[in-house]
Motif scaffolding. Structure first.
Motif, PDB file in Angstrom:
ATOM      1  N   VAL A  64       4.305   0.736   2.449  1.00  0.00           N
ATOM      2  CA  VAL A  64       3.072   0.208   1.854  1.00  0.00           C
ATOM      3  C   VAL A  64       2.348   1.301   1.067  1.00  0.00           C
ATOM      4  O   VAL A  64       1.860   1.074  -0.040  1.00  0.00           O
ATOM      5  N   LEU A  65       2.315   2.500   1.634  1.00  0.00           N
ATOM      6  CA  LEU A  65       1.613   3.578   0.934  1.00  0.00           C
ATOM      7  C   LEU A  65       2.283   3.926  -0.388  1.00  0.00           C
ATOM      8  O   LEU A  65       1.634   4.339  -1.344  1.00  0.00           O
ATOM      9  N   VAL A  66       3.609   3.749  -0.437  1.00  0.00           N
ATOM     10  CA  VAL A  66       4.315   4.063  -1.683  1.00  0.00           C
ATOM     11  C   VAL A  66       4.243   2.889  -2.655  1.00  0.00           C
ATOM     12  O   VAL A  66       3.887   3.061  -3.823  1.00  0.00           O
ATOM     13  N   VAL A  68       2.593  -0.439  -2.386  1.00  0.00           N
ATOM     14  CA  VAL A  68       1.358  -1.193  -2.629  1.00  0.00           C
ATOM     15  C   VAL A  68       0.313  -0.312  -3.314  1.00  0.00           C
ATOM     16  O   VAL A  68      -0.466  -0.777  -4.131  1.00  0.00           O
ATOM     17  N   VAL A  69       0.324   0.968  -2.987  1.00  0.00           N
ATOM     18  CA  VAL A  69      -0.654   1.845  -3.645  1.00  0.00           C
ATOM     19  C   VAL A  69      -0.084   2.357  -4.966  1.00  0.00           C
ATOM     20  O   VAL A  69      -0.478   1.905  -6.043  1.00  0.00           O
ATOM     21  N   PHE A  70       0.879   3.253  -4.892  1.00  0.00           N
ATOM     22  CA  PHE A  70       1.360   3.864  -6.141  1.00  0.00           C
ATOM     23  C   PHE A  70       2.053   2.838  -7.031  1.00  0.00           C
ATOM     24  O   PHE A  70       1.856   2.815  -8.242  1.00  0.00           O
TER      25      PHE A  70
END
Lengths: 527, 375
Positions: A64-66, A68-70
């Motif tokens: 998700v951090l990779v 959905v964010v980036f």
């Protein structure tokens, strides 16, 4: 020229490339990684593998951090960037495909929500419901890729759209299916590549070995089918466009080679992970990711390069001019701009004519308007090195600009402007890399003369008109080269001395002999 | 140079549906975006305020933590809901929007960089704040500050996009894209208008949190209600100052649209102002009586009407600015009948699926779980 041009010192094209390459490396993971999450969860639950489940929970956070964010921000980032650099293309793509984008937005919205609920639901939801969110995520992410793939492939192979302007004609264009299959295979491989990263941080050897083997099962088969899918893809690309990557266009050729080499290296590294899976270090997983990133980036560079001179095939050139006059083009087709003059047609210029004695300054403006979307003077795709290699003086540049669309397999649009403007552009270009008239005419050996004056339009190929049609008899050939424009109107009006022509003809005949003895042939967009 | 000289020609593709379809979609999706943005920005500001109160001996650490946990959800909601109006504004006003974006290209590009940093910052705060001794104030401050800067850049771009006569001067002075629209009289009032609205909606977010905690933890819920309700009231009062400043800063002929010249604009303004005043009184009464239902249902209900009015007023304002160069009649229309129904079906299906997803997660249930509890 219809829109203001953003002067990016290091090259506007490079900025798009940077944003786009970083985005695709994450966005494909977002698709393949979604399937990876649900299938791994299923597997862990079926086998009651608590350790695997524990790792997957942490991997979800990483995912998700990779993605959905980036992934999400950089996706919007491509849109921001192309609108700043190619507003005309963006405007066309928005108007022709707004319902496609809107559909993609619906999928994106579902996708992001499902991803967050899947992440937050690990401790809250019962197994089947949690997997249900995972499946919704994956299906929405895949559907989102289907839409984007349709529009991106439309830009490369617009197919019948140019004639009927129908949404679905452009969407289901010739490369739609091979590109979708190709990208999905990449997405599956990247799911494994990213999983290796979090797997490699595990301390317990047995778990790590299982994770690495499981990741390799995503990487190796997916990469193994890529060459076949690539072959299918290439077959659907018009031969004259694909020819760019076979020599005439250095960027396309270089990145095509890099894509193949790095793909092979990633494949080999993927296999190597299986040697001692329980001890695979983080550095190794990062190396795999790096080569995969290189391969992916190279593939995108090839796609962009062979699409040139167009940004939307057979419709809009990379410098925002329409390739043919169409109703509503605002006067920005190549022919109209050629007739009126680019300084007069352009809205966003402070110069509207070429002032006597100030040609270079007007030429600089013409360069900005007409060439700046791909070239800089000294930086990314800088023209200085090219001019230095060819040793063209001002007059020769001016002559050569008349046949831009013939050069390097037709990778550039034709020059659009008046003769006066062409002279001004030549005046400016000659200030970037000053070459004296003597130096420009100094070459005496046939190979150098060919390289500096002929090779950009006439590749070493038996099917090329130069090698096919120039008389075999040296005397006749030397005579024929006296007046180039009489051979073909788009030829530059270059004058060579008799010794130069003799040397050139001798060299051409040598090359013909070499071709007859077995060298390959190449086609060309501009021939 | 005349302004019409530089306004780009539209591309040759006709609009793939009637003008009003896009206008409606633009306004509706903008409203959804602005609500999500307000929750994120207002929530962020109030999380900071609560943290500051806690540092100065007051209570508020828990409030700050509870909001901070939701920020990583509100930010993607803002971005995702922002994509649609960004798409539809380009459909209708592309030639204005692209031009102004290019003129301030680097600041506009930096929005992406700031957004990424702010986003990771929110995640960091959300993950760390659950742990003992997590130092998150600085990161939260940075993220909120970046979001504020992004809002300011949006105000710059949107004011610039509707004032084409400013374009040539700025562009030719700096074609490398290092421009803003700081000389625009409406810039600061407009930005403040949006910023203060965000704080007010952030206050309502706390009221919702109070509602979710009302049965479980009355003491905490009261604290949330008082803090959120007051933030809402004070921000809405301040909004009258910002709103008047905004109105005064408009060119006279445009200002007069809201003061009688245009029945629609004037009605919308009156409804908006009345709604704002009504919401303040209602909230004040709810706080005094600790009436959580009034605070959490009626005030947001009034506010929803106000937001709809404000969004339409915003659109009226843009069209008034662009009167000389933008007419709905200039679009050729050729509806894509083979795609539009598909979009509508998928849109409705998507909304239903989205609601089902939230429902199955338990967000509408009595459990009142918030998605702010990462694993």
């Amino acid at each position: 020229m219809n829109y203001p041009i953003w002067d990016v010192t290091f090259g506007a094209g490079l900025l798009i490339a940077l944003v786009a390459v970083c985005h695709v490396f994450v966005s494909h993971f977002a698709v393949g990684g979604g399937l990876f999450l649900v299938l791994t969860e299923r597997r862990a639950r079926r086998t009651n593998d608590a350790a695997l489940l524990g790792w997957l929970k942490a991997h979800t956070k990483f995912f998700v951090l990779v993605t959905v964010v980036f992934g999400a921000i950089s996706g919007v980032g491509i849109w921001f960037t192309i609108a700043l650099i190619s507003p005309t293309a963006t405007s066309n793509l928005i108007h022709a495909y707004v319902w496609g984008w809107a559909i993609e937005w619906v999928f994106f919205f579902v996708e992001i929500t499902a991803a967050l609920l899947y992440l937050y639901g690990w401790d809250k939801l019962e197994a089947r419901l949690h997997e249900w969110y995972g499946w919704i995520y994956f299906i929405a992410a895949f559907a989102s890729m289907v839409i984007i793939n349709g529009i991106i492939t439309f830009m490369l192979t617009s197919g019948g759209w140019v004639k009927n302007h129908e949404f679905w004609t452009g969407f289901f264009n010739p490369t739609f299916y091979p590109s979708l299959a190709f990208r999905f295979a990449i997405a599956l491989a990247l799911a494994g590549v990213y999983a290796l990263i979090t797997a490699s941080t595990q301390k317990e050897e047995a778990l790590k070995a299982r994770l690495v083997r499981w990741s390799a099962r995503w990487i190796v088969p997916s990469l193994a089918v890529l060459p076949a899918l690539g072959w299918w893809y290439v077959r659907k690309i018009p031969a004259e466009a694909w020819a760019d990557a076979r020599g005439p266009v250095p960027t396309a050729t270089y990145f095509a080679t890099m894509a193949v080499v790095l793909l092979a290296v990633t494949f080999a590294l993927g296999l190597l992970t299986l040697v001692r899976p329980g001890r695979m270090p983080l550095a190794f997983s990062l190396l795999v990711a790096l080569t995969a990133f290189g391969a992916m980036g190279s593939f995108e560079f090839v796609r962009e390069a062979i699409r040139k001179p167009y940004v939307i095939a057979n419709y809009l050139y990379a410098n925002s001019m329409y390739s043919a006059k169409i109703p509503g083009d605002g006067g920005f087709s190549v022919d109209e701009v050629g007739a009126s003059g680019i300084l007069r047609a352009a809205k966003w210029t402070s110069r509207h004519d070429v002032a006597k004695g100030d040609e270079a300054a007007a030429g600089r403006e013409i360069f900005r308007l007409e060439c700046g979307s791909c070239h800089t003077a000294n930086a990314y795709r800088g023209v200085r090195s090219y001019l230095a290699m060819r040793q063209w003086d001002r007059n020769k540049i001016q002559a050569m600009l008349g046949g831009l669309e013939m050069m390097h397999n037709g990778v550039m649009p034709p020059f659009a402007g008046t003769d006066e403007e062409r002279a001004a552009l030549a005046a400016y270009l000659s200030t970037i890399e000053p070459v004296s008239a003597e130096a420009a005419a100094a070459a005496s050996d046939g190979e150098t003369i060919y390289e500096q004056n002929c090779s950009m339009c006439h590749p070493r190929s038996a099917s090329d008109p130069l090698f096919k049609n120039l008389p075999g008899d040296p005397t006749k050939a030397v005579n024929a080269l006296k007046d180039l424009t009489s051979l073909f109107p788009l030829m530059p009006d270059l004058k060579f001395s008799e010794p130069q022509r003799t040397a050139l003809v001798r060299r051409i005949n040598e090359m013909r002999d070499a071709m007859r003895s077995g060298n390959g042939a190449q086609g060309g967009k501009g021939t | 140079m005349m302004q019409t000289d530089v306004i780009p020609a539209m591309d040759p593709n006709p609009l793939p549906a009637a003008y009003w379809v896009f206008k409606l979609l633009l306004i509706v999706t903008f409203e959804l975006h602005i609500v999500a943005m307000n929750l994120m920005l207002g929530g962020g500001v109030l999380a900071l305020a609560a943290k500051w109160r806690a540092r100065n001996g007051g209570s508020g650490d828990r409030v700050s933590m509870d909001i901070a946990k939701m920020l990583p959800v509100f930010l993607p909601a803002t971005v995702t809901l922002g994509i649609a109006p960004l798409l539809f504004v380009q459909v209708l006003y592309g030639q204005f929007f692209y031009s102004s974006s290019i003129i301030m290209a680097w600041p506009w590009f930096l929005v992406l960089v700031f957004l990424t940093i702010a986003y990771y910052g929110f995640y960091y705060v959300s993950y760390r704040s659950g742990r003992q001794g997590g130092k998150t104030g600085g990161v939260l401050l940075l993220s909120v500050a970046l979001v504020v800067v992004i809002g300011f850049l949006f105000s710059n771009n949107l004011t610039l996009s509707q004032t084409p006569w400013r374009w040539p001067g700025k562009y030719f002075a700096n074609p490398a894209g290092w421009n803003l629209n700081l000389t625009e009289a409406t810039l600061v009032p407009r930005f403040l208008h949006f910023f203060i609205a965000a704080v007010a909606v952030g206050g309502l977010l706390l009221v919702f949190l109070a509602l979710a905690n009302w049965r479980r933890d009355k003491e905490y819920a009261r604290q949330l209600l008082q803090f959120g309700g007051k933030a809402f009231m004070y921000a809405t009062m301040a909004q009258f100052v910002a709103g008047i400043l905004f109105l005064v800063s408009l060119p006279r002929e445009i200002r007069m649209l809201y003061m009688g010249d245009s029945p629609l604009a004037t009605t919308l303004l009156l409804v908006g102002v009345t709604g704002g005043i009504g919401a303040i009184f209602l909230m004040s009464d709810a706080l005094r009586k600790e009436n959580i239902r009034a605070a959490a249902y009626f005030v947001p209900g009034i506010l929803a009407v106000v937001i709809v009015c404000m969004s339409i007023m915003r659109d009226v304002l843009r069209d008034a600015y662009l009167k000389a160069s933008f007419h709905p009649g200039q679009f050729a229309v050729k509806t894509q009948w083979t795609v539009l129904p598909l979009f509508l079906a998928l849109f409705v299906g998507g909304v239903i699926l989205w609601l089902v997803m939230l429902k199955r997660y338990g967000l509408f249930g009595s459990k009142g779980a918030s998605p702010g509890n990462p694993g």
